[in-house]
Design a protein around this motif. Structure first.
Motif, short mmCIF file in Angstrom:
data_model
loop_
_atom_site.label_atom_id
_atom_site.label_comp_id
_atom_site.label_asym_id
_atom_site.label_seq_id
_atom_site.Cartn_x
_atom_site.Cartn_y
_atom_site.Cartn_z
N ASP A 53 0.85 -1.21 0.00
CA ASP A 53 0.00 0.00 0.00
C ASP A 53 0.87 1.25 0.00
OD1 ASP A 53 -2.01 -1.77 0.38
OD2 ASP A 53 -2.72 -0.94 2.28
N ARG A 54 1.87 1.24 0.92
CA ARG A 54 2.69 2.43 1.10
C ARG A 54 3.47 2.74 -0.18
NH1 ARG A 54 6.85 1.94 5.21
NH2 ARG A 54 5.33 0.64 6.25
N LYS A 55 4.06 1.67 -0.74
CA LYS A 55 4.84 1.85 -1.97
C LYS A 55 3.95 2.34 -3.10
CE LYS A 55 9.04 -0.74 -2.32
NZ LYS A 55 9.65 -1.98 -2.80
N SER A 56 2.74 1.81 -3.17
CA SER A 56 1.82 2.23 -4.24
C SER A 56 1.60 3.74 -4.13
CB SER A 56 0.48 1.49 -4.12
OG SER A 56 0.67 0.11 -4.24
N ARG A 57 1.38 4.22 -2.91
CA ARG A 57 1.14 5.66 -2.72
C ARG A 57 2.39 6.46 -3.09
NH1 ARG A 57 -1.49 3.71 1.95
NH2 ARG A 57 0.28 4.30 3.24
#
Ligand code: SF4
Length: 436
Positions: A53-57
């Motif tokens: 999730d964090r990397k996607s953001r």
């Protein structure tokens, strides 16, 4: 017009990015690296861990910074499970889920015309159709991944994938065969049949299609010399399947059997459908029947409630069965799953320690496995030159050992016989013997 792709997560996502890229190329777009200035960025997101999730953001923000006027499309698993959150990220123009990546160009063009944010995420539980994304020609690759199945009905207690990709759906078998034929015509010698839960291939189809029948058809295609299957659940390998695979000529003796834990009590809480004992029996049966077989796996440490005793069981189990390679993951809770709500979540330091112990064990097992092949002659499919100024090429044996050899000639995309001479880090060095 230029488009760049940023792909996070698994091989299925990589396949889908390649397929989207091919659609852009066919529509006249140029594909550029994701650190270059592009007119559109497609971020194929992942939600398997919080990190995903964090990397996607982060990737969405990075793309926006690279070109403030570019069209930014976030597609895939994270967009599917959290469409509102993704749509709120500054600079996101298009949000698509896992069921409509194939329409990406339509949405990019629509956004360019109307300049209004588009959020189109279908319900994965009502839309059960397999989304046909095809690849005719991989860019700069020797091995071709083919996604033949999507979704999963298993609901392991830690996993969000069934919510991100829905239930099992399979690609039409004639289309699978057609795609393999086209890849063979483009010179691919090796295909990897992949999916989210490929053991379920065919469960949703009429007729007798299953993964074995697809592999049998693929075996008959001229030009294809190697067939691999992606990560697969251990119970796929019953007596009948093993005896069929044993007689296949092109099937590579490498199987990635997800274990997750070597302790049956932990496996029960994970809602995995096998015991540690059953897994072990399958490993031994594969070794008895398929020569040189390499078995690799994934293991999760620090699953809720994993006591020291339970972890020891896993450690001892893995020490005993000596797998060729394991990928160790520290459990990370995914909101919305049963495991995230379980009591006795494990402290991060304990997870670190357990992970380090298994990684150490893995190094020992991997070396033991590779040393069995020293002084042997094996076929290697070479992929690419290793470093620009040296004549080093790397490739893989049928049982997926990475091999590096010296050659003054370009040997990429060729299958050649190699004498394996030395272990170096995580690969073997070898000497070319003759052209096949
Ligand atoms: S089998 Fe389990 S871990 Fe694998 S995708 Fe399905 S639910 Fe997730």
């Amino acid at each position: 017009m230029k488009v760049a792709f940023i792909t996070l997560g698994c091989r299925v996502n990589s396949y889908e990015s390649e397929a989207m890229a091919e659609k852009f190329i066919k529509s006249g777009w140029e594909i550029v690296d994701n650190d270059e200035k592009a007119d559109a960025y497609v971020i194929n997101t992942c939600t398997v861990t919080n990190m995903g999730d964090r990397k996607s953001r982060q990737m969405i923000s990075r793309a926006r910074k690279a070109n403030k006027d570019a069209v930014i499309a976030a597609v895939g698993c994270y967009s599917q499970v959290e469409p509102e959150k993704v749509a709120e990220i500054e600079g996101v123009d298009i949000v698509l889920g896992t069921k409509n990546k194939g329409d990406i160009i339509h949405y990019v063009n629509k956004f360019i015309e109307e300049r209004n944010q588009i959020v189109n995420v279908k319900d994965v539980f009502t839309d059960k159709k397999f989304e046909d994304l095809n690849i005719d020609e991989y860019q700069d690759k020797t091995r071709a991944f083919l996604k033949i199945q999507d979704g999963c009905n298993r609901f392991c207690s830690y996993c969000l994938i069934p919510y991100a990709r829905g239930g099992v759906c399979s690609k039409n078998p004639e289309k699978v065969i057609g795609e393999i034929k086209r890849l063979a015509e483009h010179g691919f010698k090796e295909i990897i049949l992949s999916g989210i839960h490929i053991a379920s291939y065919g469960d949703d189809l009429k007729g007798d299609w299953n993964l074995i029948s697809i592999i049998e058809k693929a075996e008959q295609i001229d030009g294809i010399e190697r067939i691999r299957i992606g990560s697969i659940e251990p119970r796929f390998f019953d007596e009948d399947t093993i005896s069929k695979i044993k007689n296949m000529k092109k099937m590579c003796p490498h199987f990635h059997l997800s274990l997750q834990s070597g302790c049956t009590e932990t496996l029960e809480r994970m809602n995995r459908k096998y015991t540690a004992e059953e897994y072990k029996e399958i490993v031994y049966k594969l070794r008895e029947n398929i020569s040189d077989v390499s078995i690799t796996t994934d293991v999760i440490v620090g699953f809720p409630g994993e006591t020291d005793e339970e972890f020891e069981k896993t450690y001892d189990f893995l020490k005993e069965i000596e797998l060729a390679k394991m990928h160790v993951f520290k459990y990370s809770p995914r909101e919305g799953t049963k495991a995230a709500a379980m009591k006795n979540q494990i402290n991060g330091n304990v997870k670190d320690k357990r992970s380090a112990e298994l990684i150490e064990l893995d190094k020992i097992n991997e070396k033991k496995f590779m040393s069995k092949f020293l002084d042997r002659e094996m076929d290697v499919l070479f992929e690419k030159k290793l470093e620009e100024n040296e004549d080093l090429y790397e490739g893989y044996t049928p049982n997926y050992i990475k091999v590096v050899v010296k050659s003054s000639e370009d040997i990429s995309r060729k299958i050649l016989k190699v004498k394996l001479t030395e272990i170096q880090d995580e690969h073997l060095l070898g000497e070319l013997i003759l052209y096949k």
